[in-house]
Design a protein around this motif. Structure first.
Motif, PDB file in Angstrom:
ATOM      1  N   MET A   1       0.903  -1.183  -0.055  1.00 38.44           N
ATOM      2  CA  MET A   1      -0.034  -0.076  -0.076  1.00 38.44           C
ATOM      3  C   MET A   1       0.754   1.497  -0.119  1.00 38.44           C
ATOM      4  N   LYS A   2       2.279   1.015   0.693  1.00 37.00           N
ATOM      5  CA  LYS A   2       2.930   2.297   0.295  1.00 37.00           C
ATOM      6  C   LYS A   2       3.196   2.762  -0.871  1.00 37.00           C
ATOM      7  N   PHE A   3       3.484   1.654  -1.877  1.00 34.52           N
ATOM      8  CA  PHE A   3       3.916   1.853  -2.983  1.00 34.52           C
ATOM      9  C   PHE A   3       2.590   2.365  -3.987  1.00 34.52           C
ATOM     10  N   VAL A   4       1.325   2.254  -3.205  1.00 37.05           N
ATOM     11  CA  VAL A   4      -0.067   2.467  -4.010  1.00 37.05           C
ATOM     12  C   VAL A   4      -0.224   3.966  -3.801  1.00 37.05           C
ATOM     13  N   THR A   5       0.471   4.546  -2.823  1.00 38.45           N
ATOM     14  CA  THR A   5      -0.101   5.969  -2.361  1.00 38.45           C
ATOM     15  C   THR A   5       0.202   7.181  -3.497  1.00 38.45           C
ATOM     16  N   PRO A   6       1.397   7.127  -4.182  1.00 40.01           N
ATOM     17  CA  PRO A   6       1.271   8.067  -5.234  1.00 40.01           C
ATOM     18  C   PRO A   6       0.067   8.078  -6.303  1.00 40.01           C
ATOM     19  N   TYR A   7      -0.547   6.954  -6.458  1.00 34.26           N
ATOM     20  CA  TYR A   7      -1.490   6.826  -7.214  1.00 34.26           C
ATOM     21  C   TYR A   7      -2.909   6.589  -6.823  1.00 34.26           C
ATOM     22  N   ARG A   8      -3.161   7.213  -5.545  1.00 33.13           N
ATOM     23  CA  ARG A   8      -4.004   7.110  -4.799  1.00 33.13           C
ATOM     24  C   ARG A   8      -5.494   7.312  -5.431  1.00 33.13           C
ATOM     25  N   TRP A   9      -5.633   8.382  -6.357  1.00 35.20           N
ATOM     26  CA  TRP A   9      -6.847   8.389  -6.833  1.00 35.20           C
ATOM     27  C   TRP A   9      -7.193   7.618  -7.916  1.00 35.20           C
ATOM     28  N   ARG A  10      -6.202   6.875  -8.674  1.00 32.86           N
ATOM     29  CA  ARG A  10      -6.689   5.992  -9.512  1.00 32.86           C
ATOM     30  C   ARG A  10      -7.130   4.707  -8.791  1.00 32.86           C
ATOM     31  N   PHE A  11      -6.448   4.311  -7.419  1.00 33.57           N
ATOM     32  CA  PHE A  11      -6.945   3.435  -6.594  1.00 33.57           C
ATOM     33  C   PHE A  11      -8.287   3.701  -6.381  1.00 33.57           C
ATOM     34  N   VAL A  12      -8.564   4.720  -5.687  1.00 34.41           N
ATOM     35  CA  VAL A  12      -9.867   5.184  -5.373  1.00 34.41           C
ATOM     36  C   VAL A  12     -11.060   4.851  -6.348  1.00 34.41           C
ATOM     37  N   SER A  73      -6.934  -1.275 -13.039  1.00 29.51           N
ATOM     38  CA  SER A  73      -6.302  -2.001 -12.063  1.00 29.51           C
ATOM     39  C   SER A  73      -5.036  -2.633 -12.696  1.00 29.51           C
ATOM     40  N   GLY A  74      -4.954  -2.802 -14.245  1.00 32.13           N
ATOM     41  CA  GLY A  74      -3.895  -3.368 -14.701  1.00 32.13           C
ATOM     42  C   GLY A  74      -2.585  -2.452 -14.740  1.00 32.13           C
ATOM     43  N   TRP A  75      -3.245  -0.918 -15.156  1.00 33.41           N
ATOM     44  CA  TRP A  75      -2.248   0.183 -15.094  1.00 33.41           C
ATOM     45  C   TRP A  75      -1.607   0.345 -13.719  1.00 33.41           C
ATOM     46  N   LEU A  76      -2.655   0.235 -12.705  1.00 35.16           N
ATOM     47  CA  LEU A  76      -2.015   0.760 -11.342  1.00 35.16           C
ATOM     48  C   LEU A  76      -1.042  -0.643 -11.051  1.00 35.16           C
ATOM     49  N   GLY A  77      -1.352  -1.608 -11.335  1.00 33.44           N
ATOM     50  CA  GLY A  77      -0.421  -2.938 -10.900  1.00 33.44           C
ATOM     51  C   GLY A  77       0.899  -2.814 -11.452  1.00 33.44           C
ATOM     52  N   GLN A  78       0.969  -2.312 -12.929  1.00 37.05           N
ATOM     53  CA  GLN A  78       2.347  -2.284 -13.516  1.00 37.05           C
ATOM     54  C   GLN A  78       3.087  -1.137 -13.029  1.00 37.05           C
ATOM     55  N   GLN A  79       2.394   0.038 -12.907  1.00 37.92           N
ATOM     56  CA  GLN A  79       3.197   1.355 -12.056  1.00 37.92           C
ATOM     57  C   GLN A  79       3.610   0.993 -10.860  1.00 37.92           C
ATOM     58  N   VAL A  80       3.000   0.125  -9.909  1.00 32.75           N
ATOM     59  CA  VAL A  80       3.400  -0.250  -8.685  1.00 32.75           C
ATOM     60  C   VAL A  80       4.600  -1.030  -8.732  1.00 32.75           C
ATOM     61  N   ILE A  81       4.364  -2.212  -9.838  1.00 33.76           N
ATOM     62  CA  ILE A  81       5.560  -3.070 -10.052  1.00 33.76           C
ATOM     63  C   ILE A  81       6.692  -2.583 -10.337  1.00 33.76           C
ATOM     64  N   GLU A 117       6.981  -9.988 -10.678  1.00 37.54           N
ATOM     65  CA  GLU A 117       5.972 -10.062 -11.610  1.00 37.54           C
ATOM     66  C   GLU A 117       4.781 -10.751 -11.028  1.00 37.54           C
ATOM     67  N   THR A 118       4.833 -11.816  -9.925  1.00 34.84           N
ATOM     68  CA  THR A 118       3.964 -12.297  -9.373  1.00 34.84           C
ATOM     69  C   THR A 118       3.253 -11.312  -8.679  1.00 34.84           C
ATOM     70  N   LEU A 119       3.747 -10.380  -8.170  1.00 37.94           N
ATOM     71  CA  LEU A 119       2.928  -9.205  -7.292  1.00 37.94           C
ATOM     72  C   LEU A 119       2.089  -8.553  -8.325  1.00 37.94           C
ATOM     73  N   ALA A 120       2.472  -8.367  -9.554  1.00 38.63           N
ATOM     74  CA  ALA A 120       1.736  -7.726 -10.735  1.00 38.63           C
ATOM     75  C   ALA A 120       0.316  -8.213 -10.960  1.00 38.63           C
ATOM     76  N   ASP A 121       0.371  -9.428 -10.802  1.00 41.24           N
ATOM     77  CA  ASP A 121      -0.963 -10.405 -10.977  1.00 41.24           C
ATOM     78  C   ASP A 121      -1.777 -10.405  -9.657  1.00 41.24           C
ATOM     79  N   VAL A 122      -1.195 -10.069  -8.401  1.00 36.00           N
ATOM     80  CA  VAL A 122      -2.017  -9.532  -7.383  1.00 36.00           C
ATOM     81  C   VAL A 122      -2.736  -8.279  -7.399  1.00 36.00           C
ATOM     82  N   PHE A 123      -1.971  -7.252  -8.028  1.00 40.02           N
ATOM     83  CA  PHE A 123      -2.355  -5.916  -8.203  1.00 40.02           C
ATOM     84  C   PHE A 123      -3.657  -5.822  -9.368  1.00 40.02           C
ATOM     85  N   SER A 124      -3.439  -6.573 -10.508  1.00 45.26           N
ATOM     86  CA  SER A 124      -4.137  -6.548 -11.702  1.00 45.26           C
ATOM     87  C   SER A 124      -5.256  -7.351 -11.548  1.00 45.26           C
TER      88      SER A 124
END
Length: 570
Positions: A1-12, A73-81, A117-124
């Motif tokens: 979630m720390k890595f998601v913070t810069p993209y919080r609006w897309r996460f919302v 979701s996929g975009w957010l996952g790739q940014q975070v990864i 890359e496995t984490l990317a699947d979790v986010f996407s």
């Protein structure tokens, strides 16, 4: 979630769309029920057509929402990864060499590539989809109990069986996936090490033996994957049977209720809606089990990644001194060092090297020669004592500035699969082509570079395989001299070249050492006879210090080494 913070609006946005999709899914059965019980039952063709348009519009809206949800979701996952992988690599290159001494390279490659890359699947497709499935289940349950609590309870009567089978599947697949990740790491480590050391494998004719070892590791990888396949092949048919049993009970009870409408009030529309509800209800439960495995793999990978990020074996960057140029005085005061605390490699080392002085360090293999230069560059930290440059403790220097003022040439030259220019500059923007040519002239390497196609743009291929040993060594000289360092370290720089090439390199070394503090480590005593000071090491201790002629007269360790080498050449 720390890595998601810069993209919080897309996460919302993802969260909002997840809720919206969870509400929309059970709305369709409710509307179909209304159509069957009102428009169809009463012969209202116009009302039925209107409802069909409403359902079509709802489907279009749901499809658009699903598209946006999946894409973001996929975009957010790739940014975070991308951010996690960058953070991980930044952390790895800041670690001390002690960490790499005990960690297989293949394992680090697995952490940086496969586990991330496995984490990317979790986010996407894991986390957000799992939350969406849970919301959908909650809304479906709400609609079902609102419509008819009796049908709802009957529909859910087989759920305990599904939950038990899902739990057993979850536990089994968790162990299986952990085995798969370990098998992948072992494969990466084995392949990386043996491809790197392929010349050793082939020289000693061990191809068949190593192939058999690979087959064993590959078999373990296959078996780990087959165990996960087995659990999937059992779980899904069981889940289908349980779901079919629930629908069968619903149809049996519902048919009786429709026949006895006056007593039960059960309509065809309500039965059809409940059949749709139960199908929609079982699907996310099955998907949750599958996505839980994605999440579980992500947890395993995340744990590995976080353990690596938590590794504290990095160089402490507390120094602030950034000299543009140092004088080159080096002092070791009571230095003790051990790679592990049980065995000291250097014991109470005291050295005093003046600016511009040439000091040679000799001794048998394992005496601690290379450890001295590793400590001066802060590749490792000392256990006791202090090391000073120009009277200042090296820990007070900013690490990059310290190393920029120390040029190092190692025996084993490592070149990247890139151009000569990039291998020399290592992509530092402040190093110009003129600086490279000046350093090349200094070491006498311009002649051979000019003969290469593309000159500085010539690609040396992996580990410099298209160049001779001597040419690789000359490039390492240029790389060391391009910053015009005041301290020059040569670690057995001529030990693996022939006599003719050594003569050329010795001329280059002579030019490099002029007006610089030079520390030379050499096995061949003939190359260091003109040194201002020779230090003789034995088992981590300084045994003798002096000039070549004086040490020969002492008839000690140095004289013994000299006689042994003289016998070899005679």
């Amino acid at each position: 979630m720390k890595f998601v913070t810069p993209y919080r609006w897309r996460f919302v946005v993802v969260i909002v769309l997840t809720v919206v999709l969870g509400v929309l899914a059970p709305t369709r059965p409710f509307l179909i029920q209304y159509t069957l019980d009102n428009d169809v039952a009463n012969g209202d063709y116009a009302g039925m057509v209107n409802m069909m348009w409403i359902l079509l519009g709802l489907l279009v809206f749901q499809s658009i929402a699903q598209y946006i949800h999946t894409y973001i979701s996929g975009w957010l996952g790739q940014q975070v990864i991308r951010d996690i992988r960058a953070k991980l690599y930044e952390h790895i290159i800041s670690l001390r060499l002690t960490f790499f001494d005990k960690t297989p390279i293949g394992r680090l490659v697995t952490r940086t590539i496969s586990d991330v890359e496995t984490l990317a699947d979790v986010f996407s497709e894991g986390l957000a989809a799992m939350v969406g499935d849970l919301l959908q289940i909650v809304f479906i349950l709400g609609f079902m109990f609102y419509q008819d609590w009796r049908l709802a309870l009957l529909s859910l009567s087989t759920i305990p069986l599904l939950l038990i089978s899902t739990y057993v599947f979850k536990e089994k697949i968790k162990v299986a996936f952990n085995d798969v990740r370990n098998a992948v790491a072992n494969l990466n480590t084995f392949v990386q090490e043996h491809i790197t050391g392929m010349n050793v494998v082939q020289i000693f004719g061990s191809e068949k033996i190593e192939f058999e070892k690979f087959k064993e590791i590959n078999e373990e990888h296959k078996q780990a994957n087959l165990r996960s396949v087995l659990y999937y092949s059992i779980y899904y048919p069981v889940a289908e049977i349980i779901a079919a049993a629930g629908i069968g009970l619903l149809v049996w009870y519902g048919a009786k209720g429709i026949i006895n409408f006056e007593q039960t009030g059960l309509t065809t529309g309500k039965l059809v809606a409940f059949i749709m509800y139960i199908q929609m209800f079982f699907r996310p439960i099955r998907m949750i089990a599958d996505r839980y495995n994605t999440l579980q793999m992500g947890i395993v990978s995340s744990s590995r990644i976080m353990n690596l990020l938590d590794a504290t074996e990095h160089v402490q960057e507390n120094g602030e001194i950034k000299p543009t140029q140092i004088q080159g005085a080096v002092r070791f005061e009571h230095v003790w060092f051990a790679y592990n605390e049980a065995n000291y490699v250097l014991k109470d080392i005291n050295l005093d090297i003046q600016p511009g002085e040439t000091v040679a360090i000799v001794g048998a293999t394992g005496a601690g020669k290379s450890s001295i230069i590793n400590l001066l560059n802060r590749f490792y930290e000392i256990n006791r004592g202090s090391i000073q440059v120009d009277g200042i403790d090296i820990k007070a220097y900013e690490l990059g500035s310290l190393r920029k003022n120390i040029g190092v040439v190692l025996q084993d030259v490592f070149l990247f699969s890139d151009t000569i220019f990039n291998n020399i500059t290592l992509d530092h923007p402040e190093v110009t082509e003129d600086m490279v040519w000046h350093a090349a002239d200094l070491v006498g390497a311009r002649k051979f570079i000019d003969r290469l196609p593309g000159k500085l743009g010539y690609n040396v291929m992996e580990r410099g395989s298209t160049l001779s040993v001597g040419q690789r060594q000359l490039i390492s000289f240029i790389r060391a001299m391009v910053y015009d360092p005041r301290i020059l370290i040569l670690d057995e720089a001529t030990s693996s070249v022939d006599s003719e090439t050594e003569e050329m390199i010795q001329q280059a070394i002579g030019k490099m050492m002029k007006d610089r503090t030079s520390i030379v480590i050499a096995h061949r005593l003939s190359t260091i006879q003109k040194a201002d000071k020779i230090i003789v090491l034995d088992h981590g201790e300084i045994k003798e210090i002096g000039r070549h002629e004086d040490l020969l007269l002492q008839e000690g360790y140095y004289a013994q080494l000299h006689r042994m080498q003289y016998k070899e050449f005679v």
